[in-house]
Design a protein around this motif. Structure first.
Motif, PDB file in Angstrom:
ATOM      1  N   THR A  91       0.840  -1.193   0.000  1.00  0.00           N
ATOM      2  CA  THR A  91       0.000   0.000   0.000  1.00  0.00           C
ATOM      3  C   THR A  91       0.876   1.245   0.000  1.00  0.00           C
ATOM      4  OG1 THR A  91      -0.109   0.101   2.420  1.00  0.00           O
ATOM      5  CG2 THR A  91      -1.819  -1.189   1.317  1.00  0.00           C
ATOM      6  N   GLY A  92       0.258   2.354  -0.270  1.00  0.00           N
ATOM      7  CA  GLY A  92       0.947   3.634  -0.125  1.00  0.00           C
ATOM      8  C   GLY A  92       1.402   4.233  -1.429  1.00  0.00           C
ATOM      9  N   ARG A  93       1.418   5.561  -1.433  1.00  0.00           N
ATOM     10  CA  ARG A  93       1.724   6.289  -2.661  1.00  0.00           C
ATOM     11  C   ARG A  93       3.168   6.119  -3.126  1.00  0.00           C
ATOM     12  NH1 ARG A  93       4.035  11.479  -1.943  1.00  0.00           N
ATOM     13  NH2 ARG A  93       4.290  12.029   0.245  1.00  0.00           N
ATOM     14  N   VAL A 110       0.614  -9.936  -6.044  1.00  0.00           N
ATOM     15  CA  VAL A 110       0.632  -9.451  -4.674  1.00  0.00           C
ATOM     16  C   VAL A 110      -0.650  -9.878  -3.973  1.00  0.00           C
ATOM     17  CG1 VAL A 110      -0.316  -7.184  -5.294  1.00  0.00           C
ATOM     18  CG2 VAL A 110       1.025  -7.424  -3.198  1.00  0.00           C
ATOM     19  N   ALA A 111      -0.526 -10.202  -2.695  1.00  0.00           N
ATOM     20  CA  ALA A 111      -1.698 -10.544  -1.892  1.00  0.00           C
ATOM     21  C   ALA A 111      -2.476  -9.268  -1.571  1.00  0.00           C
ATOM     22  CB  ALA A 111      -1.270 -11.235  -0.597  1.00  0.00           C
ATOM     23  N   VAL A 112      -3.794  -9.362  -1.652  1.00  0.00           N
ATOM     24  CA  VAL A 112      -4.665  -8.228  -1.315  1.00  0.00           C
ATOM     25  C   VAL A 112      -5.759  -8.721  -0.374  1.00  0.00           C
ATOM     26  CG1 VAL A 112      -4.220  -6.966  -3.456  1.00  0.00           C
ATOM     27  CG2 VAL A 112      -6.117  -8.572  -3.355  1.00  0.00           C
ATOM     28  N   GLU A 116     -10.246  -1.496  -1.675  1.00  0.00           N
ATOM     29  CA  GLU A 116      -9.550  -0.223  -1.860  1.00  0.00           C
ATOM     30  C   GLU A 116      -8.105  -0.450  -2.307  1.00  0.00           C
ATOM     31  OE1 GLU A 116     -11.223  -0.933   1.073  1.00  0.00           O
ATOM     32  OE2 GLU A 116     -12.986   0.359   0.791  1.00  0.00           O
ATOM     33  N   ASN A 117      -7.480  -1.472  -1.757  1.00  0.00           N
ATOM     34  CA  ASN A 117      -6.112  -1.796  -2.146  1.00  0.00           C
ATOM     35  C   ASN A 117      -6.070  -2.258  -3.601  1.00  0.00           C
ATOM     36  OD1 ASN A 117      -3.642  -4.275  -1.356  1.00  0.00           O
ATOM     37  ND2 ASN A 117      -3.253  -2.115  -1.659  1.00  0.00           N
ATOM     38  N   GLN A 131       0.248  -4.428 -15.759  1.00  0.00           N
ATOM     39  CA  GLN A 131      -0.759  -5.153 -15.002  1.00  0.00           C
ATOM     40  C   GLN A 131      -0.082  -5.801 -13.803  1.00  0.00           C
ATOM     41  OE1 GLN A 131      -2.569  -7.937 -17.697  1.00  0.00           O
ATOM     42  NE2 GLN A 131      -3.902  -6.396 -18.572  1.00  0.00           N
ATOM     43  N   VAL A 132      -0.791  -5.793 -12.676  1.00  0.00           N
ATOM     44  CA  VAL A 132      -0.301  -6.434 -11.462  1.00  0.00           C
ATOM     45  C   VAL A 132      -1.257  -7.566 -11.134  1.00  0.00           C
ATOM     46  CG1 VAL A 132       0.255  -6.142  -9.020  1.00  0.00           C
ATOM     47  CG2 VAL A 132       0.652  -4.240 -10.626  1.00  0.00           C
ATOM     48  N   GLY A 133      -0.726  -8.762 -10.985  1.00  0.00           N
ATOM     49  CA  GLY A 133      -1.546  -9.886 -10.576  1.00  0.00           C
ATOM     50  C   GLY A 133      -1.873  -9.776  -9.099  1.00  0.00           C
ATOM     51  N   VAL A 134      -3.050 -10.220  -8.712  1.00  0.00           N
ATOM     52  CA  VAL A 134      -3.428 -10.202  -7.304  1.00  0.00           C
ATOM     53  C   VAL A 134      -3.889 -11.589  -6.859  1.00  0.00           C
ATOM     54  CG1 VAL A 134      -4.009  -7.753  -7.259  1.00  0.00           C
ATOM     55  CG2 VAL A 134      -5.795  -9.428  -7.730  1.00  0.00           C
ATOM     56  N   VAL A 135      -3.637 -11.883  -5.612  1.00  0.00           N
ATOM     57  CA  VAL A 135      -4.122 -13.085  -4.940  1.00  0.00           C
ATOM     58  C   VAL A 135      -4.979 -12.581  -3.797  1.00  0.00           C
ATOM     59  CG1 VAL A 135      -3.486 -15.138  -3.642  1.00  0.00           C
ATOM     60  CG2 VAL A 135      -2.071 -14.397  -5.561  1.00  0.00           C
ATOM     61  N   ILE A 136      -6.235 -12.962  -3.797  1.00  0.00           N
ATOM     62  CA  ILE A 136      -7.167 -12.450  -2.783  1.00  0.00           C
ATOM     63  C   ILE A 136      -7.094 -13.322  -1.539  1.00  0.00           C
ATOM     64  CG2 ILE A 136      -9.593 -11.984  -2.284  1.00  0.00           C
ATOM     65  CD1 ILE A 136      -9.940 -11.577  -5.347  1.00  0.00           C
ATOM     66  N   GLU A 137      -6.844 -12.656  -0.408  1.00  0.00           N
ATOM     67  CA  GLU A 137      -6.806 -13.359   0.869  1.00  0.00           C
ATOM     68  C   GLU A 137      -8.198 -13.397   1.461  1.00  0.00           C
ATOM     69  OE1 GLU A 137      -3.291 -13.106   3.471  1.00  0.00           O
ATOM     70  OE2 GLU A 137      -2.955 -11.228   2.405  1.00  0.00           O
TER      71      GLU A 137
END
Length: 137
Positions: A91-93, A110-112, A116-117, A131-137
């Motif tokens: 997170t974070g700018r 990245v795990a999310v 909002e994240n 593109q960023v891949g995400v893995v939903i926790e």
């Protein structure tokens, strides 16, 4: 000064001291175990910290590596590792643009854990055209 061949008590710390025969035996054992179980494996870098060891694990069959944080992923990508999961939320700018830019060089997921994240990661990726891949926790 050459350090190869020095007694370990003469090495400056921190120093990586590895019995290569044991390391390679352990990697082969892990590879056989995961192959016989029919599962893919992605070792965590917290136990190795060394890209050269990560390369050995990948050569033995690991699909990539898992990192705890973005800076660890950046080190692995700089060393040529191209498949990375960052297990903790980013997170974070300051960090999100770094994550998005890192995806120009490797397949980074990245795990999310909240919407909002996901939106913030998507916005950062859109800004740099990745593109960023995400893995939903």
């Amino acid at each position: 000064m050459h350090t190869i061949g020095l007694p370990k008590t003469e090495l400056d710390t921190p120093a990586l001291w590895v019995d290569l025969d044991h390391l390679e035996h352990n990697i082969a054992t892990l590879a056989r175990h995961f192959k016989s179980a029919g599962v893919q494996w992605r070792p965590h870098t917290k136990g190795i910290k060394i890209p050269a060891i990560a390369h050995k694990l990948i050569a033995a069959g690991a699909i990539g590596v898992t990192c705890a944080k973005l800076s660890e992923a950046e080190v692995m990508v700089a060393a040529g590792i191209t498949d990375i999961l960052v297990a903790n939320e980013i997170t974070g700018r300051h960090k999100l643009p770094r994550l998005a830019n890192l995806c120009r060089h490797a397949d980074v997921k990245v795990a999310v854990d909240n919407v909002e994240n996901v939106a913030a990661i998507g916005a950062a990726a859109t800004m740099v055209g990745t593109q960023v891949g995400v893995v939903i926790e």
